[in-house]
Design a protein around this motif. Structure first.
Motif, PDB file in Angstrom:
ATOM      1  N   CYS A   6       1.228  -1.331  -0.085  1.00  0.00           N
ATOM      2  CA  CYS A   6       0.134   0.006  -0.074  1.00  0.00           C
ATOM      3  C   CYS A   6       1.181   1.280   0.100  1.00  0.00           C
ATOM      4  CB  CYS A   6      -0.884  -0.206   1.038  1.00  0.00           C
ATOM      5  SG  CYS A   6      -1.637   0.837   1.127  1.00  0.00           S
ATOM      6  N   CYS A   9      -0.044   3.051   3.816  1.00  0.00           N
ATOM      7  CA  CYS A   9       0.532   2.363   4.754  1.00  0.00           C
ATOM      8  C   CYS A   9       1.895   0.790   4.804  1.00  0.00           C
ATOM      9  CB  CYS A   9      -0.797   1.397   4.972  1.00  0.00           C
ATOM     10  SG  CYS A   9      -2.224   2.297   5.121  1.00  0.00           S
ATOM     11  N   CYS A  53      -5.876  -3.147   0.579  1.00  0.00           N
ATOM     12  CA  CYS A  53      -5.018  -2.633   1.589  1.00  0.00           C
ATOM     13  C   CYS A  53      -5.844  -3.206   3.096  1.00  0.00           C
ATOM     14  CB  CYS A  53      -4.340  -1.470   1.713  1.00  0.00           C
ATOM     15  SG  CYS A  53      -3.733  -0.857   3.483  1.00  0.00           S
ATOM     16  N   GLU A  55      -5.495  -2.536   5.961  1.00  0.00           N
ATOM     17  CA  GLU A  55      -5.055  -1.541   7.402  1.00  0.00           C
ATOM     18  C   GLU A  55      -6.404  -0.398   6.706  1.00  0.00           C
ATOM     19  OE1 GLU A  55      -3.259  -1.153   9.572  1.00  0.00           O
ATOM     20  OE2 GLU A  55      -2.153  -3.124   9.484  1.00  0.00           O
ATOM     21  N   CYS A  56      -6.063  -0.293   5.413  1.00  0.00           N
ATOM     22  CA  CYS A  56      -6.914   1.271   5.249  1.00  0.00           C
ATOM     23  C   CYS A  56      -8.004   0.820   4.040  1.00  0.00           C
ATOM     24  CB  CYS A  56      -6.175   3.069   4.421  1.00  0.00           C
ATOM     25  SG  CYS A  56      -5.080   2.093   2.992  1.00  0.00           S
TER      26      CYS A  56
HETATM   27 ZN    ZN Z   1      -3.368   1.131   3.288  1.00  0.00          ZN
END
Ligand code: ZN
Length: 66
Positions: A6, A9, A53, A55-56
């Motif tokens: 990403c 991230c 991703c 995370e996001c």
């Molecule tokens: Zn991300």
């Protein structure tokens, strides 16, 4: 698909499959373009590979050029 990170991230993005609600794989139109995809000789439509991703939630699409 190679290890894809990403851009925000810097964690490894996970491959996912993008489909319509009808269950069809999504494609992109490339046939009548004169840009990059046309130069690569891609046919009129091509599939896309998606990575997400964890995370996001960013999703990136890659045209299936091979
Ligand atoms: Zn991300």
């Amino acid at each position: 698909m190679n290890d894809t990170r990403c851009p925000d991230c810097a964690v490894t993005m996970e491959e996912t499959t993008l489909r319509s609600q009808d269950g069809f794989s999504l494609t992109i139109n490339t046939g009548k373009r004169s840009g990059l995809l046309g130069k690569l000789g891609v046919g009129s439509t091509t599939g896309v590979d998606a990575v997400c991703c964890p995370e996001c939630g960013l999703v990136r699409l890659y045209a299936d050029l091979e």
